[in-house]
Design a protein around this motif. Sequence first.
Motif, PDB file in Angstrom:
ATOM      1  N   HIS A  68       0.853  -1.196   0.000  1.00 27.21           N
ATOM      2  CA  HIS A  68       0.000   0.000   0.000  1.00 27.21           C
ATOM      3  C   HIS A  68       0.885   1.240   0.000  1.00 27.21           C
ATOM      4  O   HIS A  68       2.106   1.133   0.065  1.00 27.21           O
ATOM      5  N   LYS A  90      -4.477   1.628  -7.509  1.00 30.97           N
ATOM      6  CA  LYS A  90      -4.836   2.577  -6.446  1.00 30.97           C
ATOM      7  C   LYS A  90      -3.590   3.027  -5.676  1.00 30.97           C
ATOM      8  O   LYS A  90      -3.505   4.178  -5.249  1.00 30.97           O
ATOM      9  N   THR A  91      -2.644   2.119  -5.485  1.00 36.07           N
ATOM     10  CA  THR A  91      -1.406   2.476  -4.783  1.00 36.07           C
ATOM     11  C   THR A  91      -0.612   3.493  -5.594  1.00 36.07           C
ATOM     12  O   THR A  91      -0.136   4.495  -5.055  1.00 36.07           O
ATOM     13  N   HIS A 161      -5.686  -7.354  -4.333  1.00 37.54           N
ATOM     14  CA  HIS A 161      -6.159  -6.117  -3.710  1.00 37.54           C
ATOM     15  C   HIS A 161      -7.342  -6.449  -2.802  1.00 37.54           C
ATOM     16  O   HIS A 161      -8.312  -7.065  -3.237  1.00 37.54           O
ATOM     17  N   ASP A 169      -6.144   0.937  -0.705  1.00 35.52           N
ATOM     18  CA  ASP A 169      -5.370   0.268  -1.761  1.00 35.52           C
ATOM     19  C   ASP A 169      -4.664  -1.001  -1.286  1.00 35.52           C
ATOM     20  O   ASP A 169      -3.892  -1.596  -2.042  1.00 35.52           O
TER      21      ASP A 169
END
Length: 282
Positions: A68, A90-91, A161, A169
């Motif tokens: 993350h 998302k990270t 995920h 994330d």
Amino acid sequence: MHSINKIGDCFWYMTPIAETDRPILGMVVGQNKTLMIDAGNSEEHAHYFQEELLKMGVPNPDMVVLTHWHWDHIFGLSALRHIVSIASKKTKTAMEKLIPFSWSDEALDARVKEGIEIEFCARAIKEEFKDHRDIQIVLPNVTFDKRVEIDLGGVTCILQHVGGDHAADSVVVYIKEEKILFLADCIYPNLYAEKVHYTVKETLRLLAELEQFDADTYIPSHQQPITKEAFNQEVAMLRTIATYTDSCDGDSQKIMQAYKKHVKRELTEDEIETISDFVNGY
């Protein structure tokens, strides 16, 4: 002081250090490739892990996965530019937001005042980077949405995920043949908020997803590895408190009474703190 430990035939890890918020770093060694789990909180952290493993005959990694976006898991990536880095989309998006930041004492203090940064993290960054503050945010090369499977040769790593309150994330790493689930920080509460908290819906969803993995050993990033039995106890506590938080409409006293009746004993400090976190998030 760090120590290097081995679980099973192909998984190595380095223990965490609380003072500078260094999390556990992992290394999965296959017959063909080696995967590092998390990049560490500084170049020194990443280098130390690799150097100590080399002394034990463990090769340097070919790839690194980020679990993350939090600083203590990504600041070491600048020391690993020569290898493939993998993270969820998302990270990468969250990391991009860090690029404009200055990491001087003054800038950190200002962000703490604004509520962007946490006091604990600012203090740990100052402690980790005492001599210099040349922090560079390096973005991952490869990103994925939900799940990716990597065959290292004789050992398979599933990167999935899972999200959660701690970081939306969050990714876990399941080392299939060893039945090891690297949880990273996913079962911790949300720290980047006015009040540290869990939410009922997100906790119950996350726990259901984590229970789908057939694991015997679980690795939370800032503790020691735990057994299946210990993990199941943690899950039972979180699920029960989440359920009581919902049924008691977030009333702290009612939740404590109900949980005390459920466990048939006085509550531990950890249980009281967890109830408080759920009340904060209700």
